[in-house]
Design an enzyme around this catalytic site. Structure first.
Site, mmCIF file in Angstrom:
data_model
loop_
_atom_site.group_PDB
_atom_site.id
_atom_site.type_symbol
_atom_site.label_atom_id
_atom_site.label_comp_id
_atom_site.label_asym_id
_atom_site.label_seq_id
_atom_site.Cartn_x
_atom_site.Cartn_y
_atom_site.Cartn_z
ATOM 1 N N ILE A 132 -6.470 -4.778 7.645
ATOM 2 C CA ILE A 132 -6.384 -5.978 6.739
ATOM 3 C C ILE A 132 -7.227 -5.909 5.295
ATOM 4 O O ILE A 132 -6.637 -6.468 4.636
ATOM 5 C CB ILE A 132 -7.116 -7.333 7.368
ATOM 6 C CG1 ILE A 132 -6.401 -7.237 8.739
ATOM 7 C CG2 ILE A 132 -6.904 -8.531 6.876
ATOM 8 C CD1 ILE A 132 -4.920 -7.920 9.090
ATOM 9 N N SER A 133 -8.050 -4.956 5.234
ATOM 10 C CA SER A 133 -8.536 -4.579 4.138
ATOM 11 C C SER A 133 -8.929 -5.825 3.296
ATOM 12 O O SER A 133 -8.790 -6.042 2.147
ATOM 13 C CB SER A 133 -7.615 -3.726 3.060
ATOM 14 O OG SER A 133 -7.505 -2.363 3.612
ATOM 15 N N ASP A 184 0.937 -1.105 0.076
ATOM 16 C CA ASP A 184 -0.033 0.096 0.154
ATOM 17 C C ASP A 184 0.759 1.113 -0.016
ATOM 18 O O ASP A 184 2.037 1.151 0.334
ATOM 19 C CB ASP A 184 -0.850 0.007 1.492
ATOM 20 C CG ASP A 184 -1.978 1.019 1.058
ATOM 21 O OD1 ASP A 184 -2.309 1.447 -0.087
ATOM 22 O OD2 ASP A 184 -2.650 1.324 2.058
ATOM 23 N N GLY A 185 0.309 2.358 -0.432
ATOM 24 C CA GLY A 185 0.968 3.681 -0.557
ATOM 25 C C GLY A 185 1.460 4.133 -1.886
ATOM 26 O O GLY A 185 2.359 5.244 -1.819
ATOM 27 N N HIS A 234 2.287 3.391 -8.904
ATOM 28 C CA HIS A 234 2.029 1.984 -9.447
ATOM 29 C C HIS A 234 3.223 1.467 -10.277
ATOM 30 O O HIS A 234 3.567 0.370 -9.847
ATOM 31 C CB HIS A 234 0.901 1.845 -10.084
ATOM 32 C CG HIS A 234 -0.381 2.263 -9.288
ATOM 33 N ND1 HIS A 234 -0.692 1.777 -8.053
ATOM 34 C CD2 HIS A 234 -1.671 2.777 -9.714
ATOM 35 C CE1 HIS A 234 -1.704 2.391 -7.517
ATOM 36 N NE2 HIS A 234 -2.387 3.081 -8.558
ATOM 37 N N ARG A 275 -0.976 9.329 -9.760
ATOM 38 C CA ARG A 275 -0.798 8.230 -8.889
ATOM 39 C C ARG A 275 -0.198 6.992 -9.939
ATOM 40 O O ARG A 275 0.387 6.106 -9.256
ATOM 41 C CB ARG A 275 -2.344 7.828 -8.608
ATOM 42 C CG ARG A 275 -2.801 8.898 -7.365
ATOM 43 C CD ARG A 275 -4.250 8.481 -7.115
ATOM 44 N NE ARG A 275 -4.351 7.089 -6.850
ATOM 45 C CZ ARG A 275 -4.244 6.654 -5.595
ATOM 46 N NH1 ARG A 275 -4.027 7.638 -4.671
ATOM 47 N NH2 ARG A 275 -4.320 5.562 -5.292
ATOM 48 N N SER A 284 -7.289 -5.551 -4.971
ATOM 49 C CA SER A 284 -8.450 -6.335 -3.956
ATOM 50 C C SER A 284 -9.781 -6.289 -4.664
ATOM 51 O O SER A 284 -9.966 -5.368 -5.859
ATOM 52 C CB SER A 284 -8.678 -5.561 -2.843
ATOM 53 O OG SER A 284 -9.371 -4.076 -2.925
ATOM 54 N N LEU A 341 11.146 -20.610 -4.858
ATOM 55 C CA LEU A 341 9.960 -19.735 -4.150
ATOM 56 C C LEU A 341 8.909 -19.605 -4.808
ATOM 57 O O LEU A 341 8.749 -19.514 -6.036
ATOM 58 C CB LEU A 341 10.642 -18.162 -4.512
ATOM 59 C CG LEU A 341 9.773 -17.117 -3.772
ATOM 60 C CD1 LEU A 341 9.499 -17.038 -2.434
ATOM 61 C CD2 LEU A 341 10.605 -15.499 -4.295
ATOM 62 N N GLY A 401 -0.011 5.466 -4.502
ATOM 63 C CA GLY A 401 -0.757 6.652 -4.760
ATOM 64 C C GLY A 401 0.002 7.866 -3.946
ATOM 65 O O GLY A 401 0.313 8.910 -4.718
ATOM 66 N N ARG A 402 0.215 7.706 -2.634
ATOM 67 C CA ARG A 402 0.813 8.799 -1.766
ATOM 68 C C ARG A 402 2.009 9.120 -2.108
ATOM 69 O O ARG A 402 2.567 10.251 -2.167
ATOM 70 C CB ARG A 402 0.355 8.356 -0.383
ATOM 71 C CG ARG A 402 -1.076 8.638 0.186
ATOM 72 C CD ARG A 402 -1.341 8.098 1.290
ATOM 73 N NE ARG A 402 -1.372 6.574 1.138
ATOM 74 C CZ ARG A 402 -1.393 5.702 2.149
ATOM 75 N NH1 ARG A 402 -1.276 6.138 3.426
ATOM 76 N NH2 ARG A 402 -1.514 4.705 2.041
HETATM 77 C C1 IPE Z 1 -5.352 -2.635 -0.095
HETATM 78 O O1 IPE Z 1 -5.076 -1.531 -0.429
HETATM 79 C C2 IPE Z 1 -5.274 -3.546 -1.344
HETATM 80 C C3 IPE Z 1 -4.096 -3.507 -2.172
HETATM 81 C C4 IPE Z 1 -3.154 -3.146 -1.693
HETATM 82 C C5 IPE Z 1 -4.119 -4.319 -3.247
HETATM 83 P P1 IPE Z 1 -6.183 -0.372 -0.521
HETATM 84 O O2 IPE Z 1 -5.407 0.927 -0.575
HETATM 85 O O3 IPE Z 1 -7.232 -0.461 -1.395
HETATM 86 O O4 IPE Z 1 -6.728 -0.363 1.126
HETATM 87 P P2 IPE Z 1 -7.858 0.450 1.681
HETATM 88 O O5 IPE Z 1 -9.222 0.380 0.906
HETATM 89 O O6 IPE Z 1 -7.446 1.765 2.006
HETATM 90 O O7 IPE Z 1 -8.206 -0.118 2.993
HETATM 91 C C1 IPE Z 2 -1.440 0.219 -3.499
HETATM 92 O O1 IPE Z 2 -1.497 1.682 -3.377
HETATM 93 C C2 IPE Z 2 -1.868 -0.243 -4.775
HETATM 94 C C3 IPE Z 2 -3.245 -0.720 -4.972
HETATM 95 C C4 IPE Z 2 -4.257 -0.628 -4.296
HETATM 96 C C5 IPE Z 2 -3.278 -1.187 -6.395
HETATM 97 P P1 IPE Z 2 -2.744 2.765 -3.429
HETATM 98 O O2 IPE Z 2 -3.058 2.959 -4.787
HETATM 99 O O3 IPE Z 2 -3.568 2.174 -2.648
HETATM 100 O O4 IPE Z 2 -1.878 3.996 -2.728
HETATM 101 P P2 IPE Z 2 -2.526 4.878 -1.561
HETATM 102 O O5 IPE Z 2 -3.094 3.957 -0.371
HETATM 103 O O6 IPE Z 2 -3.495 5.498 -2.392
HETATM 104 O O7 IPE Z 2 -1.419 5.874 -1.301
HETATM 105 MG MG MG Z 3 -3.928 2.434 -0.495
#
Ligand code: IPE
Ligand code: IPE
Ligand code: MG
Length: 252
Positions: free
Chosen positions: A196-197, A25-26, A42, A38, A70, A136, A28-29
């Site tokens: 846990i999302s 996660d993260g 990725h 964003r 997800s 692996l 985008g930020r």
């Molecule tokens: C969880 O990240 C799913 C993946 C990393 C693929 P999200 O960024 O979508 O989760 P929420 O919605 O903020 O909980």
């Molecule tokens: C996780 O990063 C990647 C996916 C969910 C596909 P995000 O895209 O959720 O990044 P943030 O949480 O917005 O920073």
């Molecule tokens: Mg996210």
């Protein structure tokens, strides 16, 4: 079913985790902080995957499971979703051969029926090509949801045994989409959120959880080692007392 018994058998403290599961996660930020779109996050995120796969091989980890998309991520703007799909296709095209050369088995789990047919075929081919590899196992969770996984397992189980009414944990586990892997020892979520999302809900029952503020594109081998060190400093008890776990009898 011994390979599924990580909630029953306590591994020795200080060991390398056998199975690491990560919510990446993260992205985008990471990009927004740099005034980038964003999607740039990725793209960088794919590089981070490469680095962590390599690091896991060097550390003799047997299973690496990555949450890539997800079942809830379809709610994102259509252009971000289609970009993520394109990235997925490109990454498959570019990486599968290299993974195969490195003796990596690739698995993709999730409700794949929602993907375009060419992507479904690419997934199928990648899995077939790498099926016998042993160094692996990298599992990519795509259009995955922990609730979906449990429900599809129940459906498979009941359609195979319509008259079965006493379902056991072992029976259900054997139909989960990752029945080929032991439960994760270590869960890592990057990006600062502590949730846990809808990731591996069943399998995380006794997994050690580790959360870091580091955004996924910045998560490297050193960051992985910090997570592993945190894991190795913990005592896994699986319901027992500390005295029991440090004593001689560690199994049921
Ligand atoms: C969880 O990240 C799913 C993946 C990393 C693929 P999200 O960024 O979508 O989760 P929420 O919605 O903020 O909980
Ligand atoms: C996780 O990063 C990647 C996916 C969910 C596909 P995000 O895209 O959720 O990044 P943030 O949480 O917005 O920073
Ligand atoms: Mg996210």
């Amino acid at each position: 079913m011994n390979h599924l018994s990580s909630t029953k058998t306590v591994p020795d403290a200080g060991l390398m985790p056998k199975h690491i599961a990560i919510i990446m996660d993260g992205n985008g930020r990471w990009a927004t902080k740099r005034f980038l779109p964003r999607v740039a996050g990725h793209v960088k995120g794919v590089d981070a995957v490469r680095g962590i796969v390599e690091a896991c091989i060097k550390r003799d980890i047997s299973f690496l499971t990555l949450f890539a998309f997800s079942s809830e991520n379809w709610r994102r703007p259509a252009d971000e979703v289609s970009l993520l799909m394109r990235l997925f296709v490109t990454a498959l095209e570019k990486e599968v051969k290299k993974m195969h050369d490195n003796n990596i088995r690739l698995k993709i789990v999730g409700d794949l029926s929602r993907f375009d047919l060419p992507l479904q075929e690419a997934i199928q081919q990648a899995q077939e090509l790498t099926a016998a590899n042993t160094r692996l196992t990298v599992t990519i969770c795509a259009n995955y949801g922990g609730r979906w996984d449990i429900v599809q397992a129940v459906n498979k189980l009941t359609s195979a045994n319509p008259s079965q009414n006493d379902i056991t944990e072992e029976m259900l586990e054997s139909h989960l989409s990752m029945a080929y892997a032991p439960e994760p020892d270590l869960f890592i979520r990057t990006g600062g959120e502590t949730r846990i999302s809808n990731f591996l809900l069943w399998q995380l029952a006794y997994t050690e959880l580790y959360f870091t503020d580091t955004f996924w594109p910045d998560f490297n081998a050193k960051a992985l080692d910090e997570a592993i060190h945190s894991y190795q400093a913990r005592e896994r008890r699986f319901g027992r007392t500390s005295a029991q776990v440090s004593g001689a009898s560690k199994t049921e």
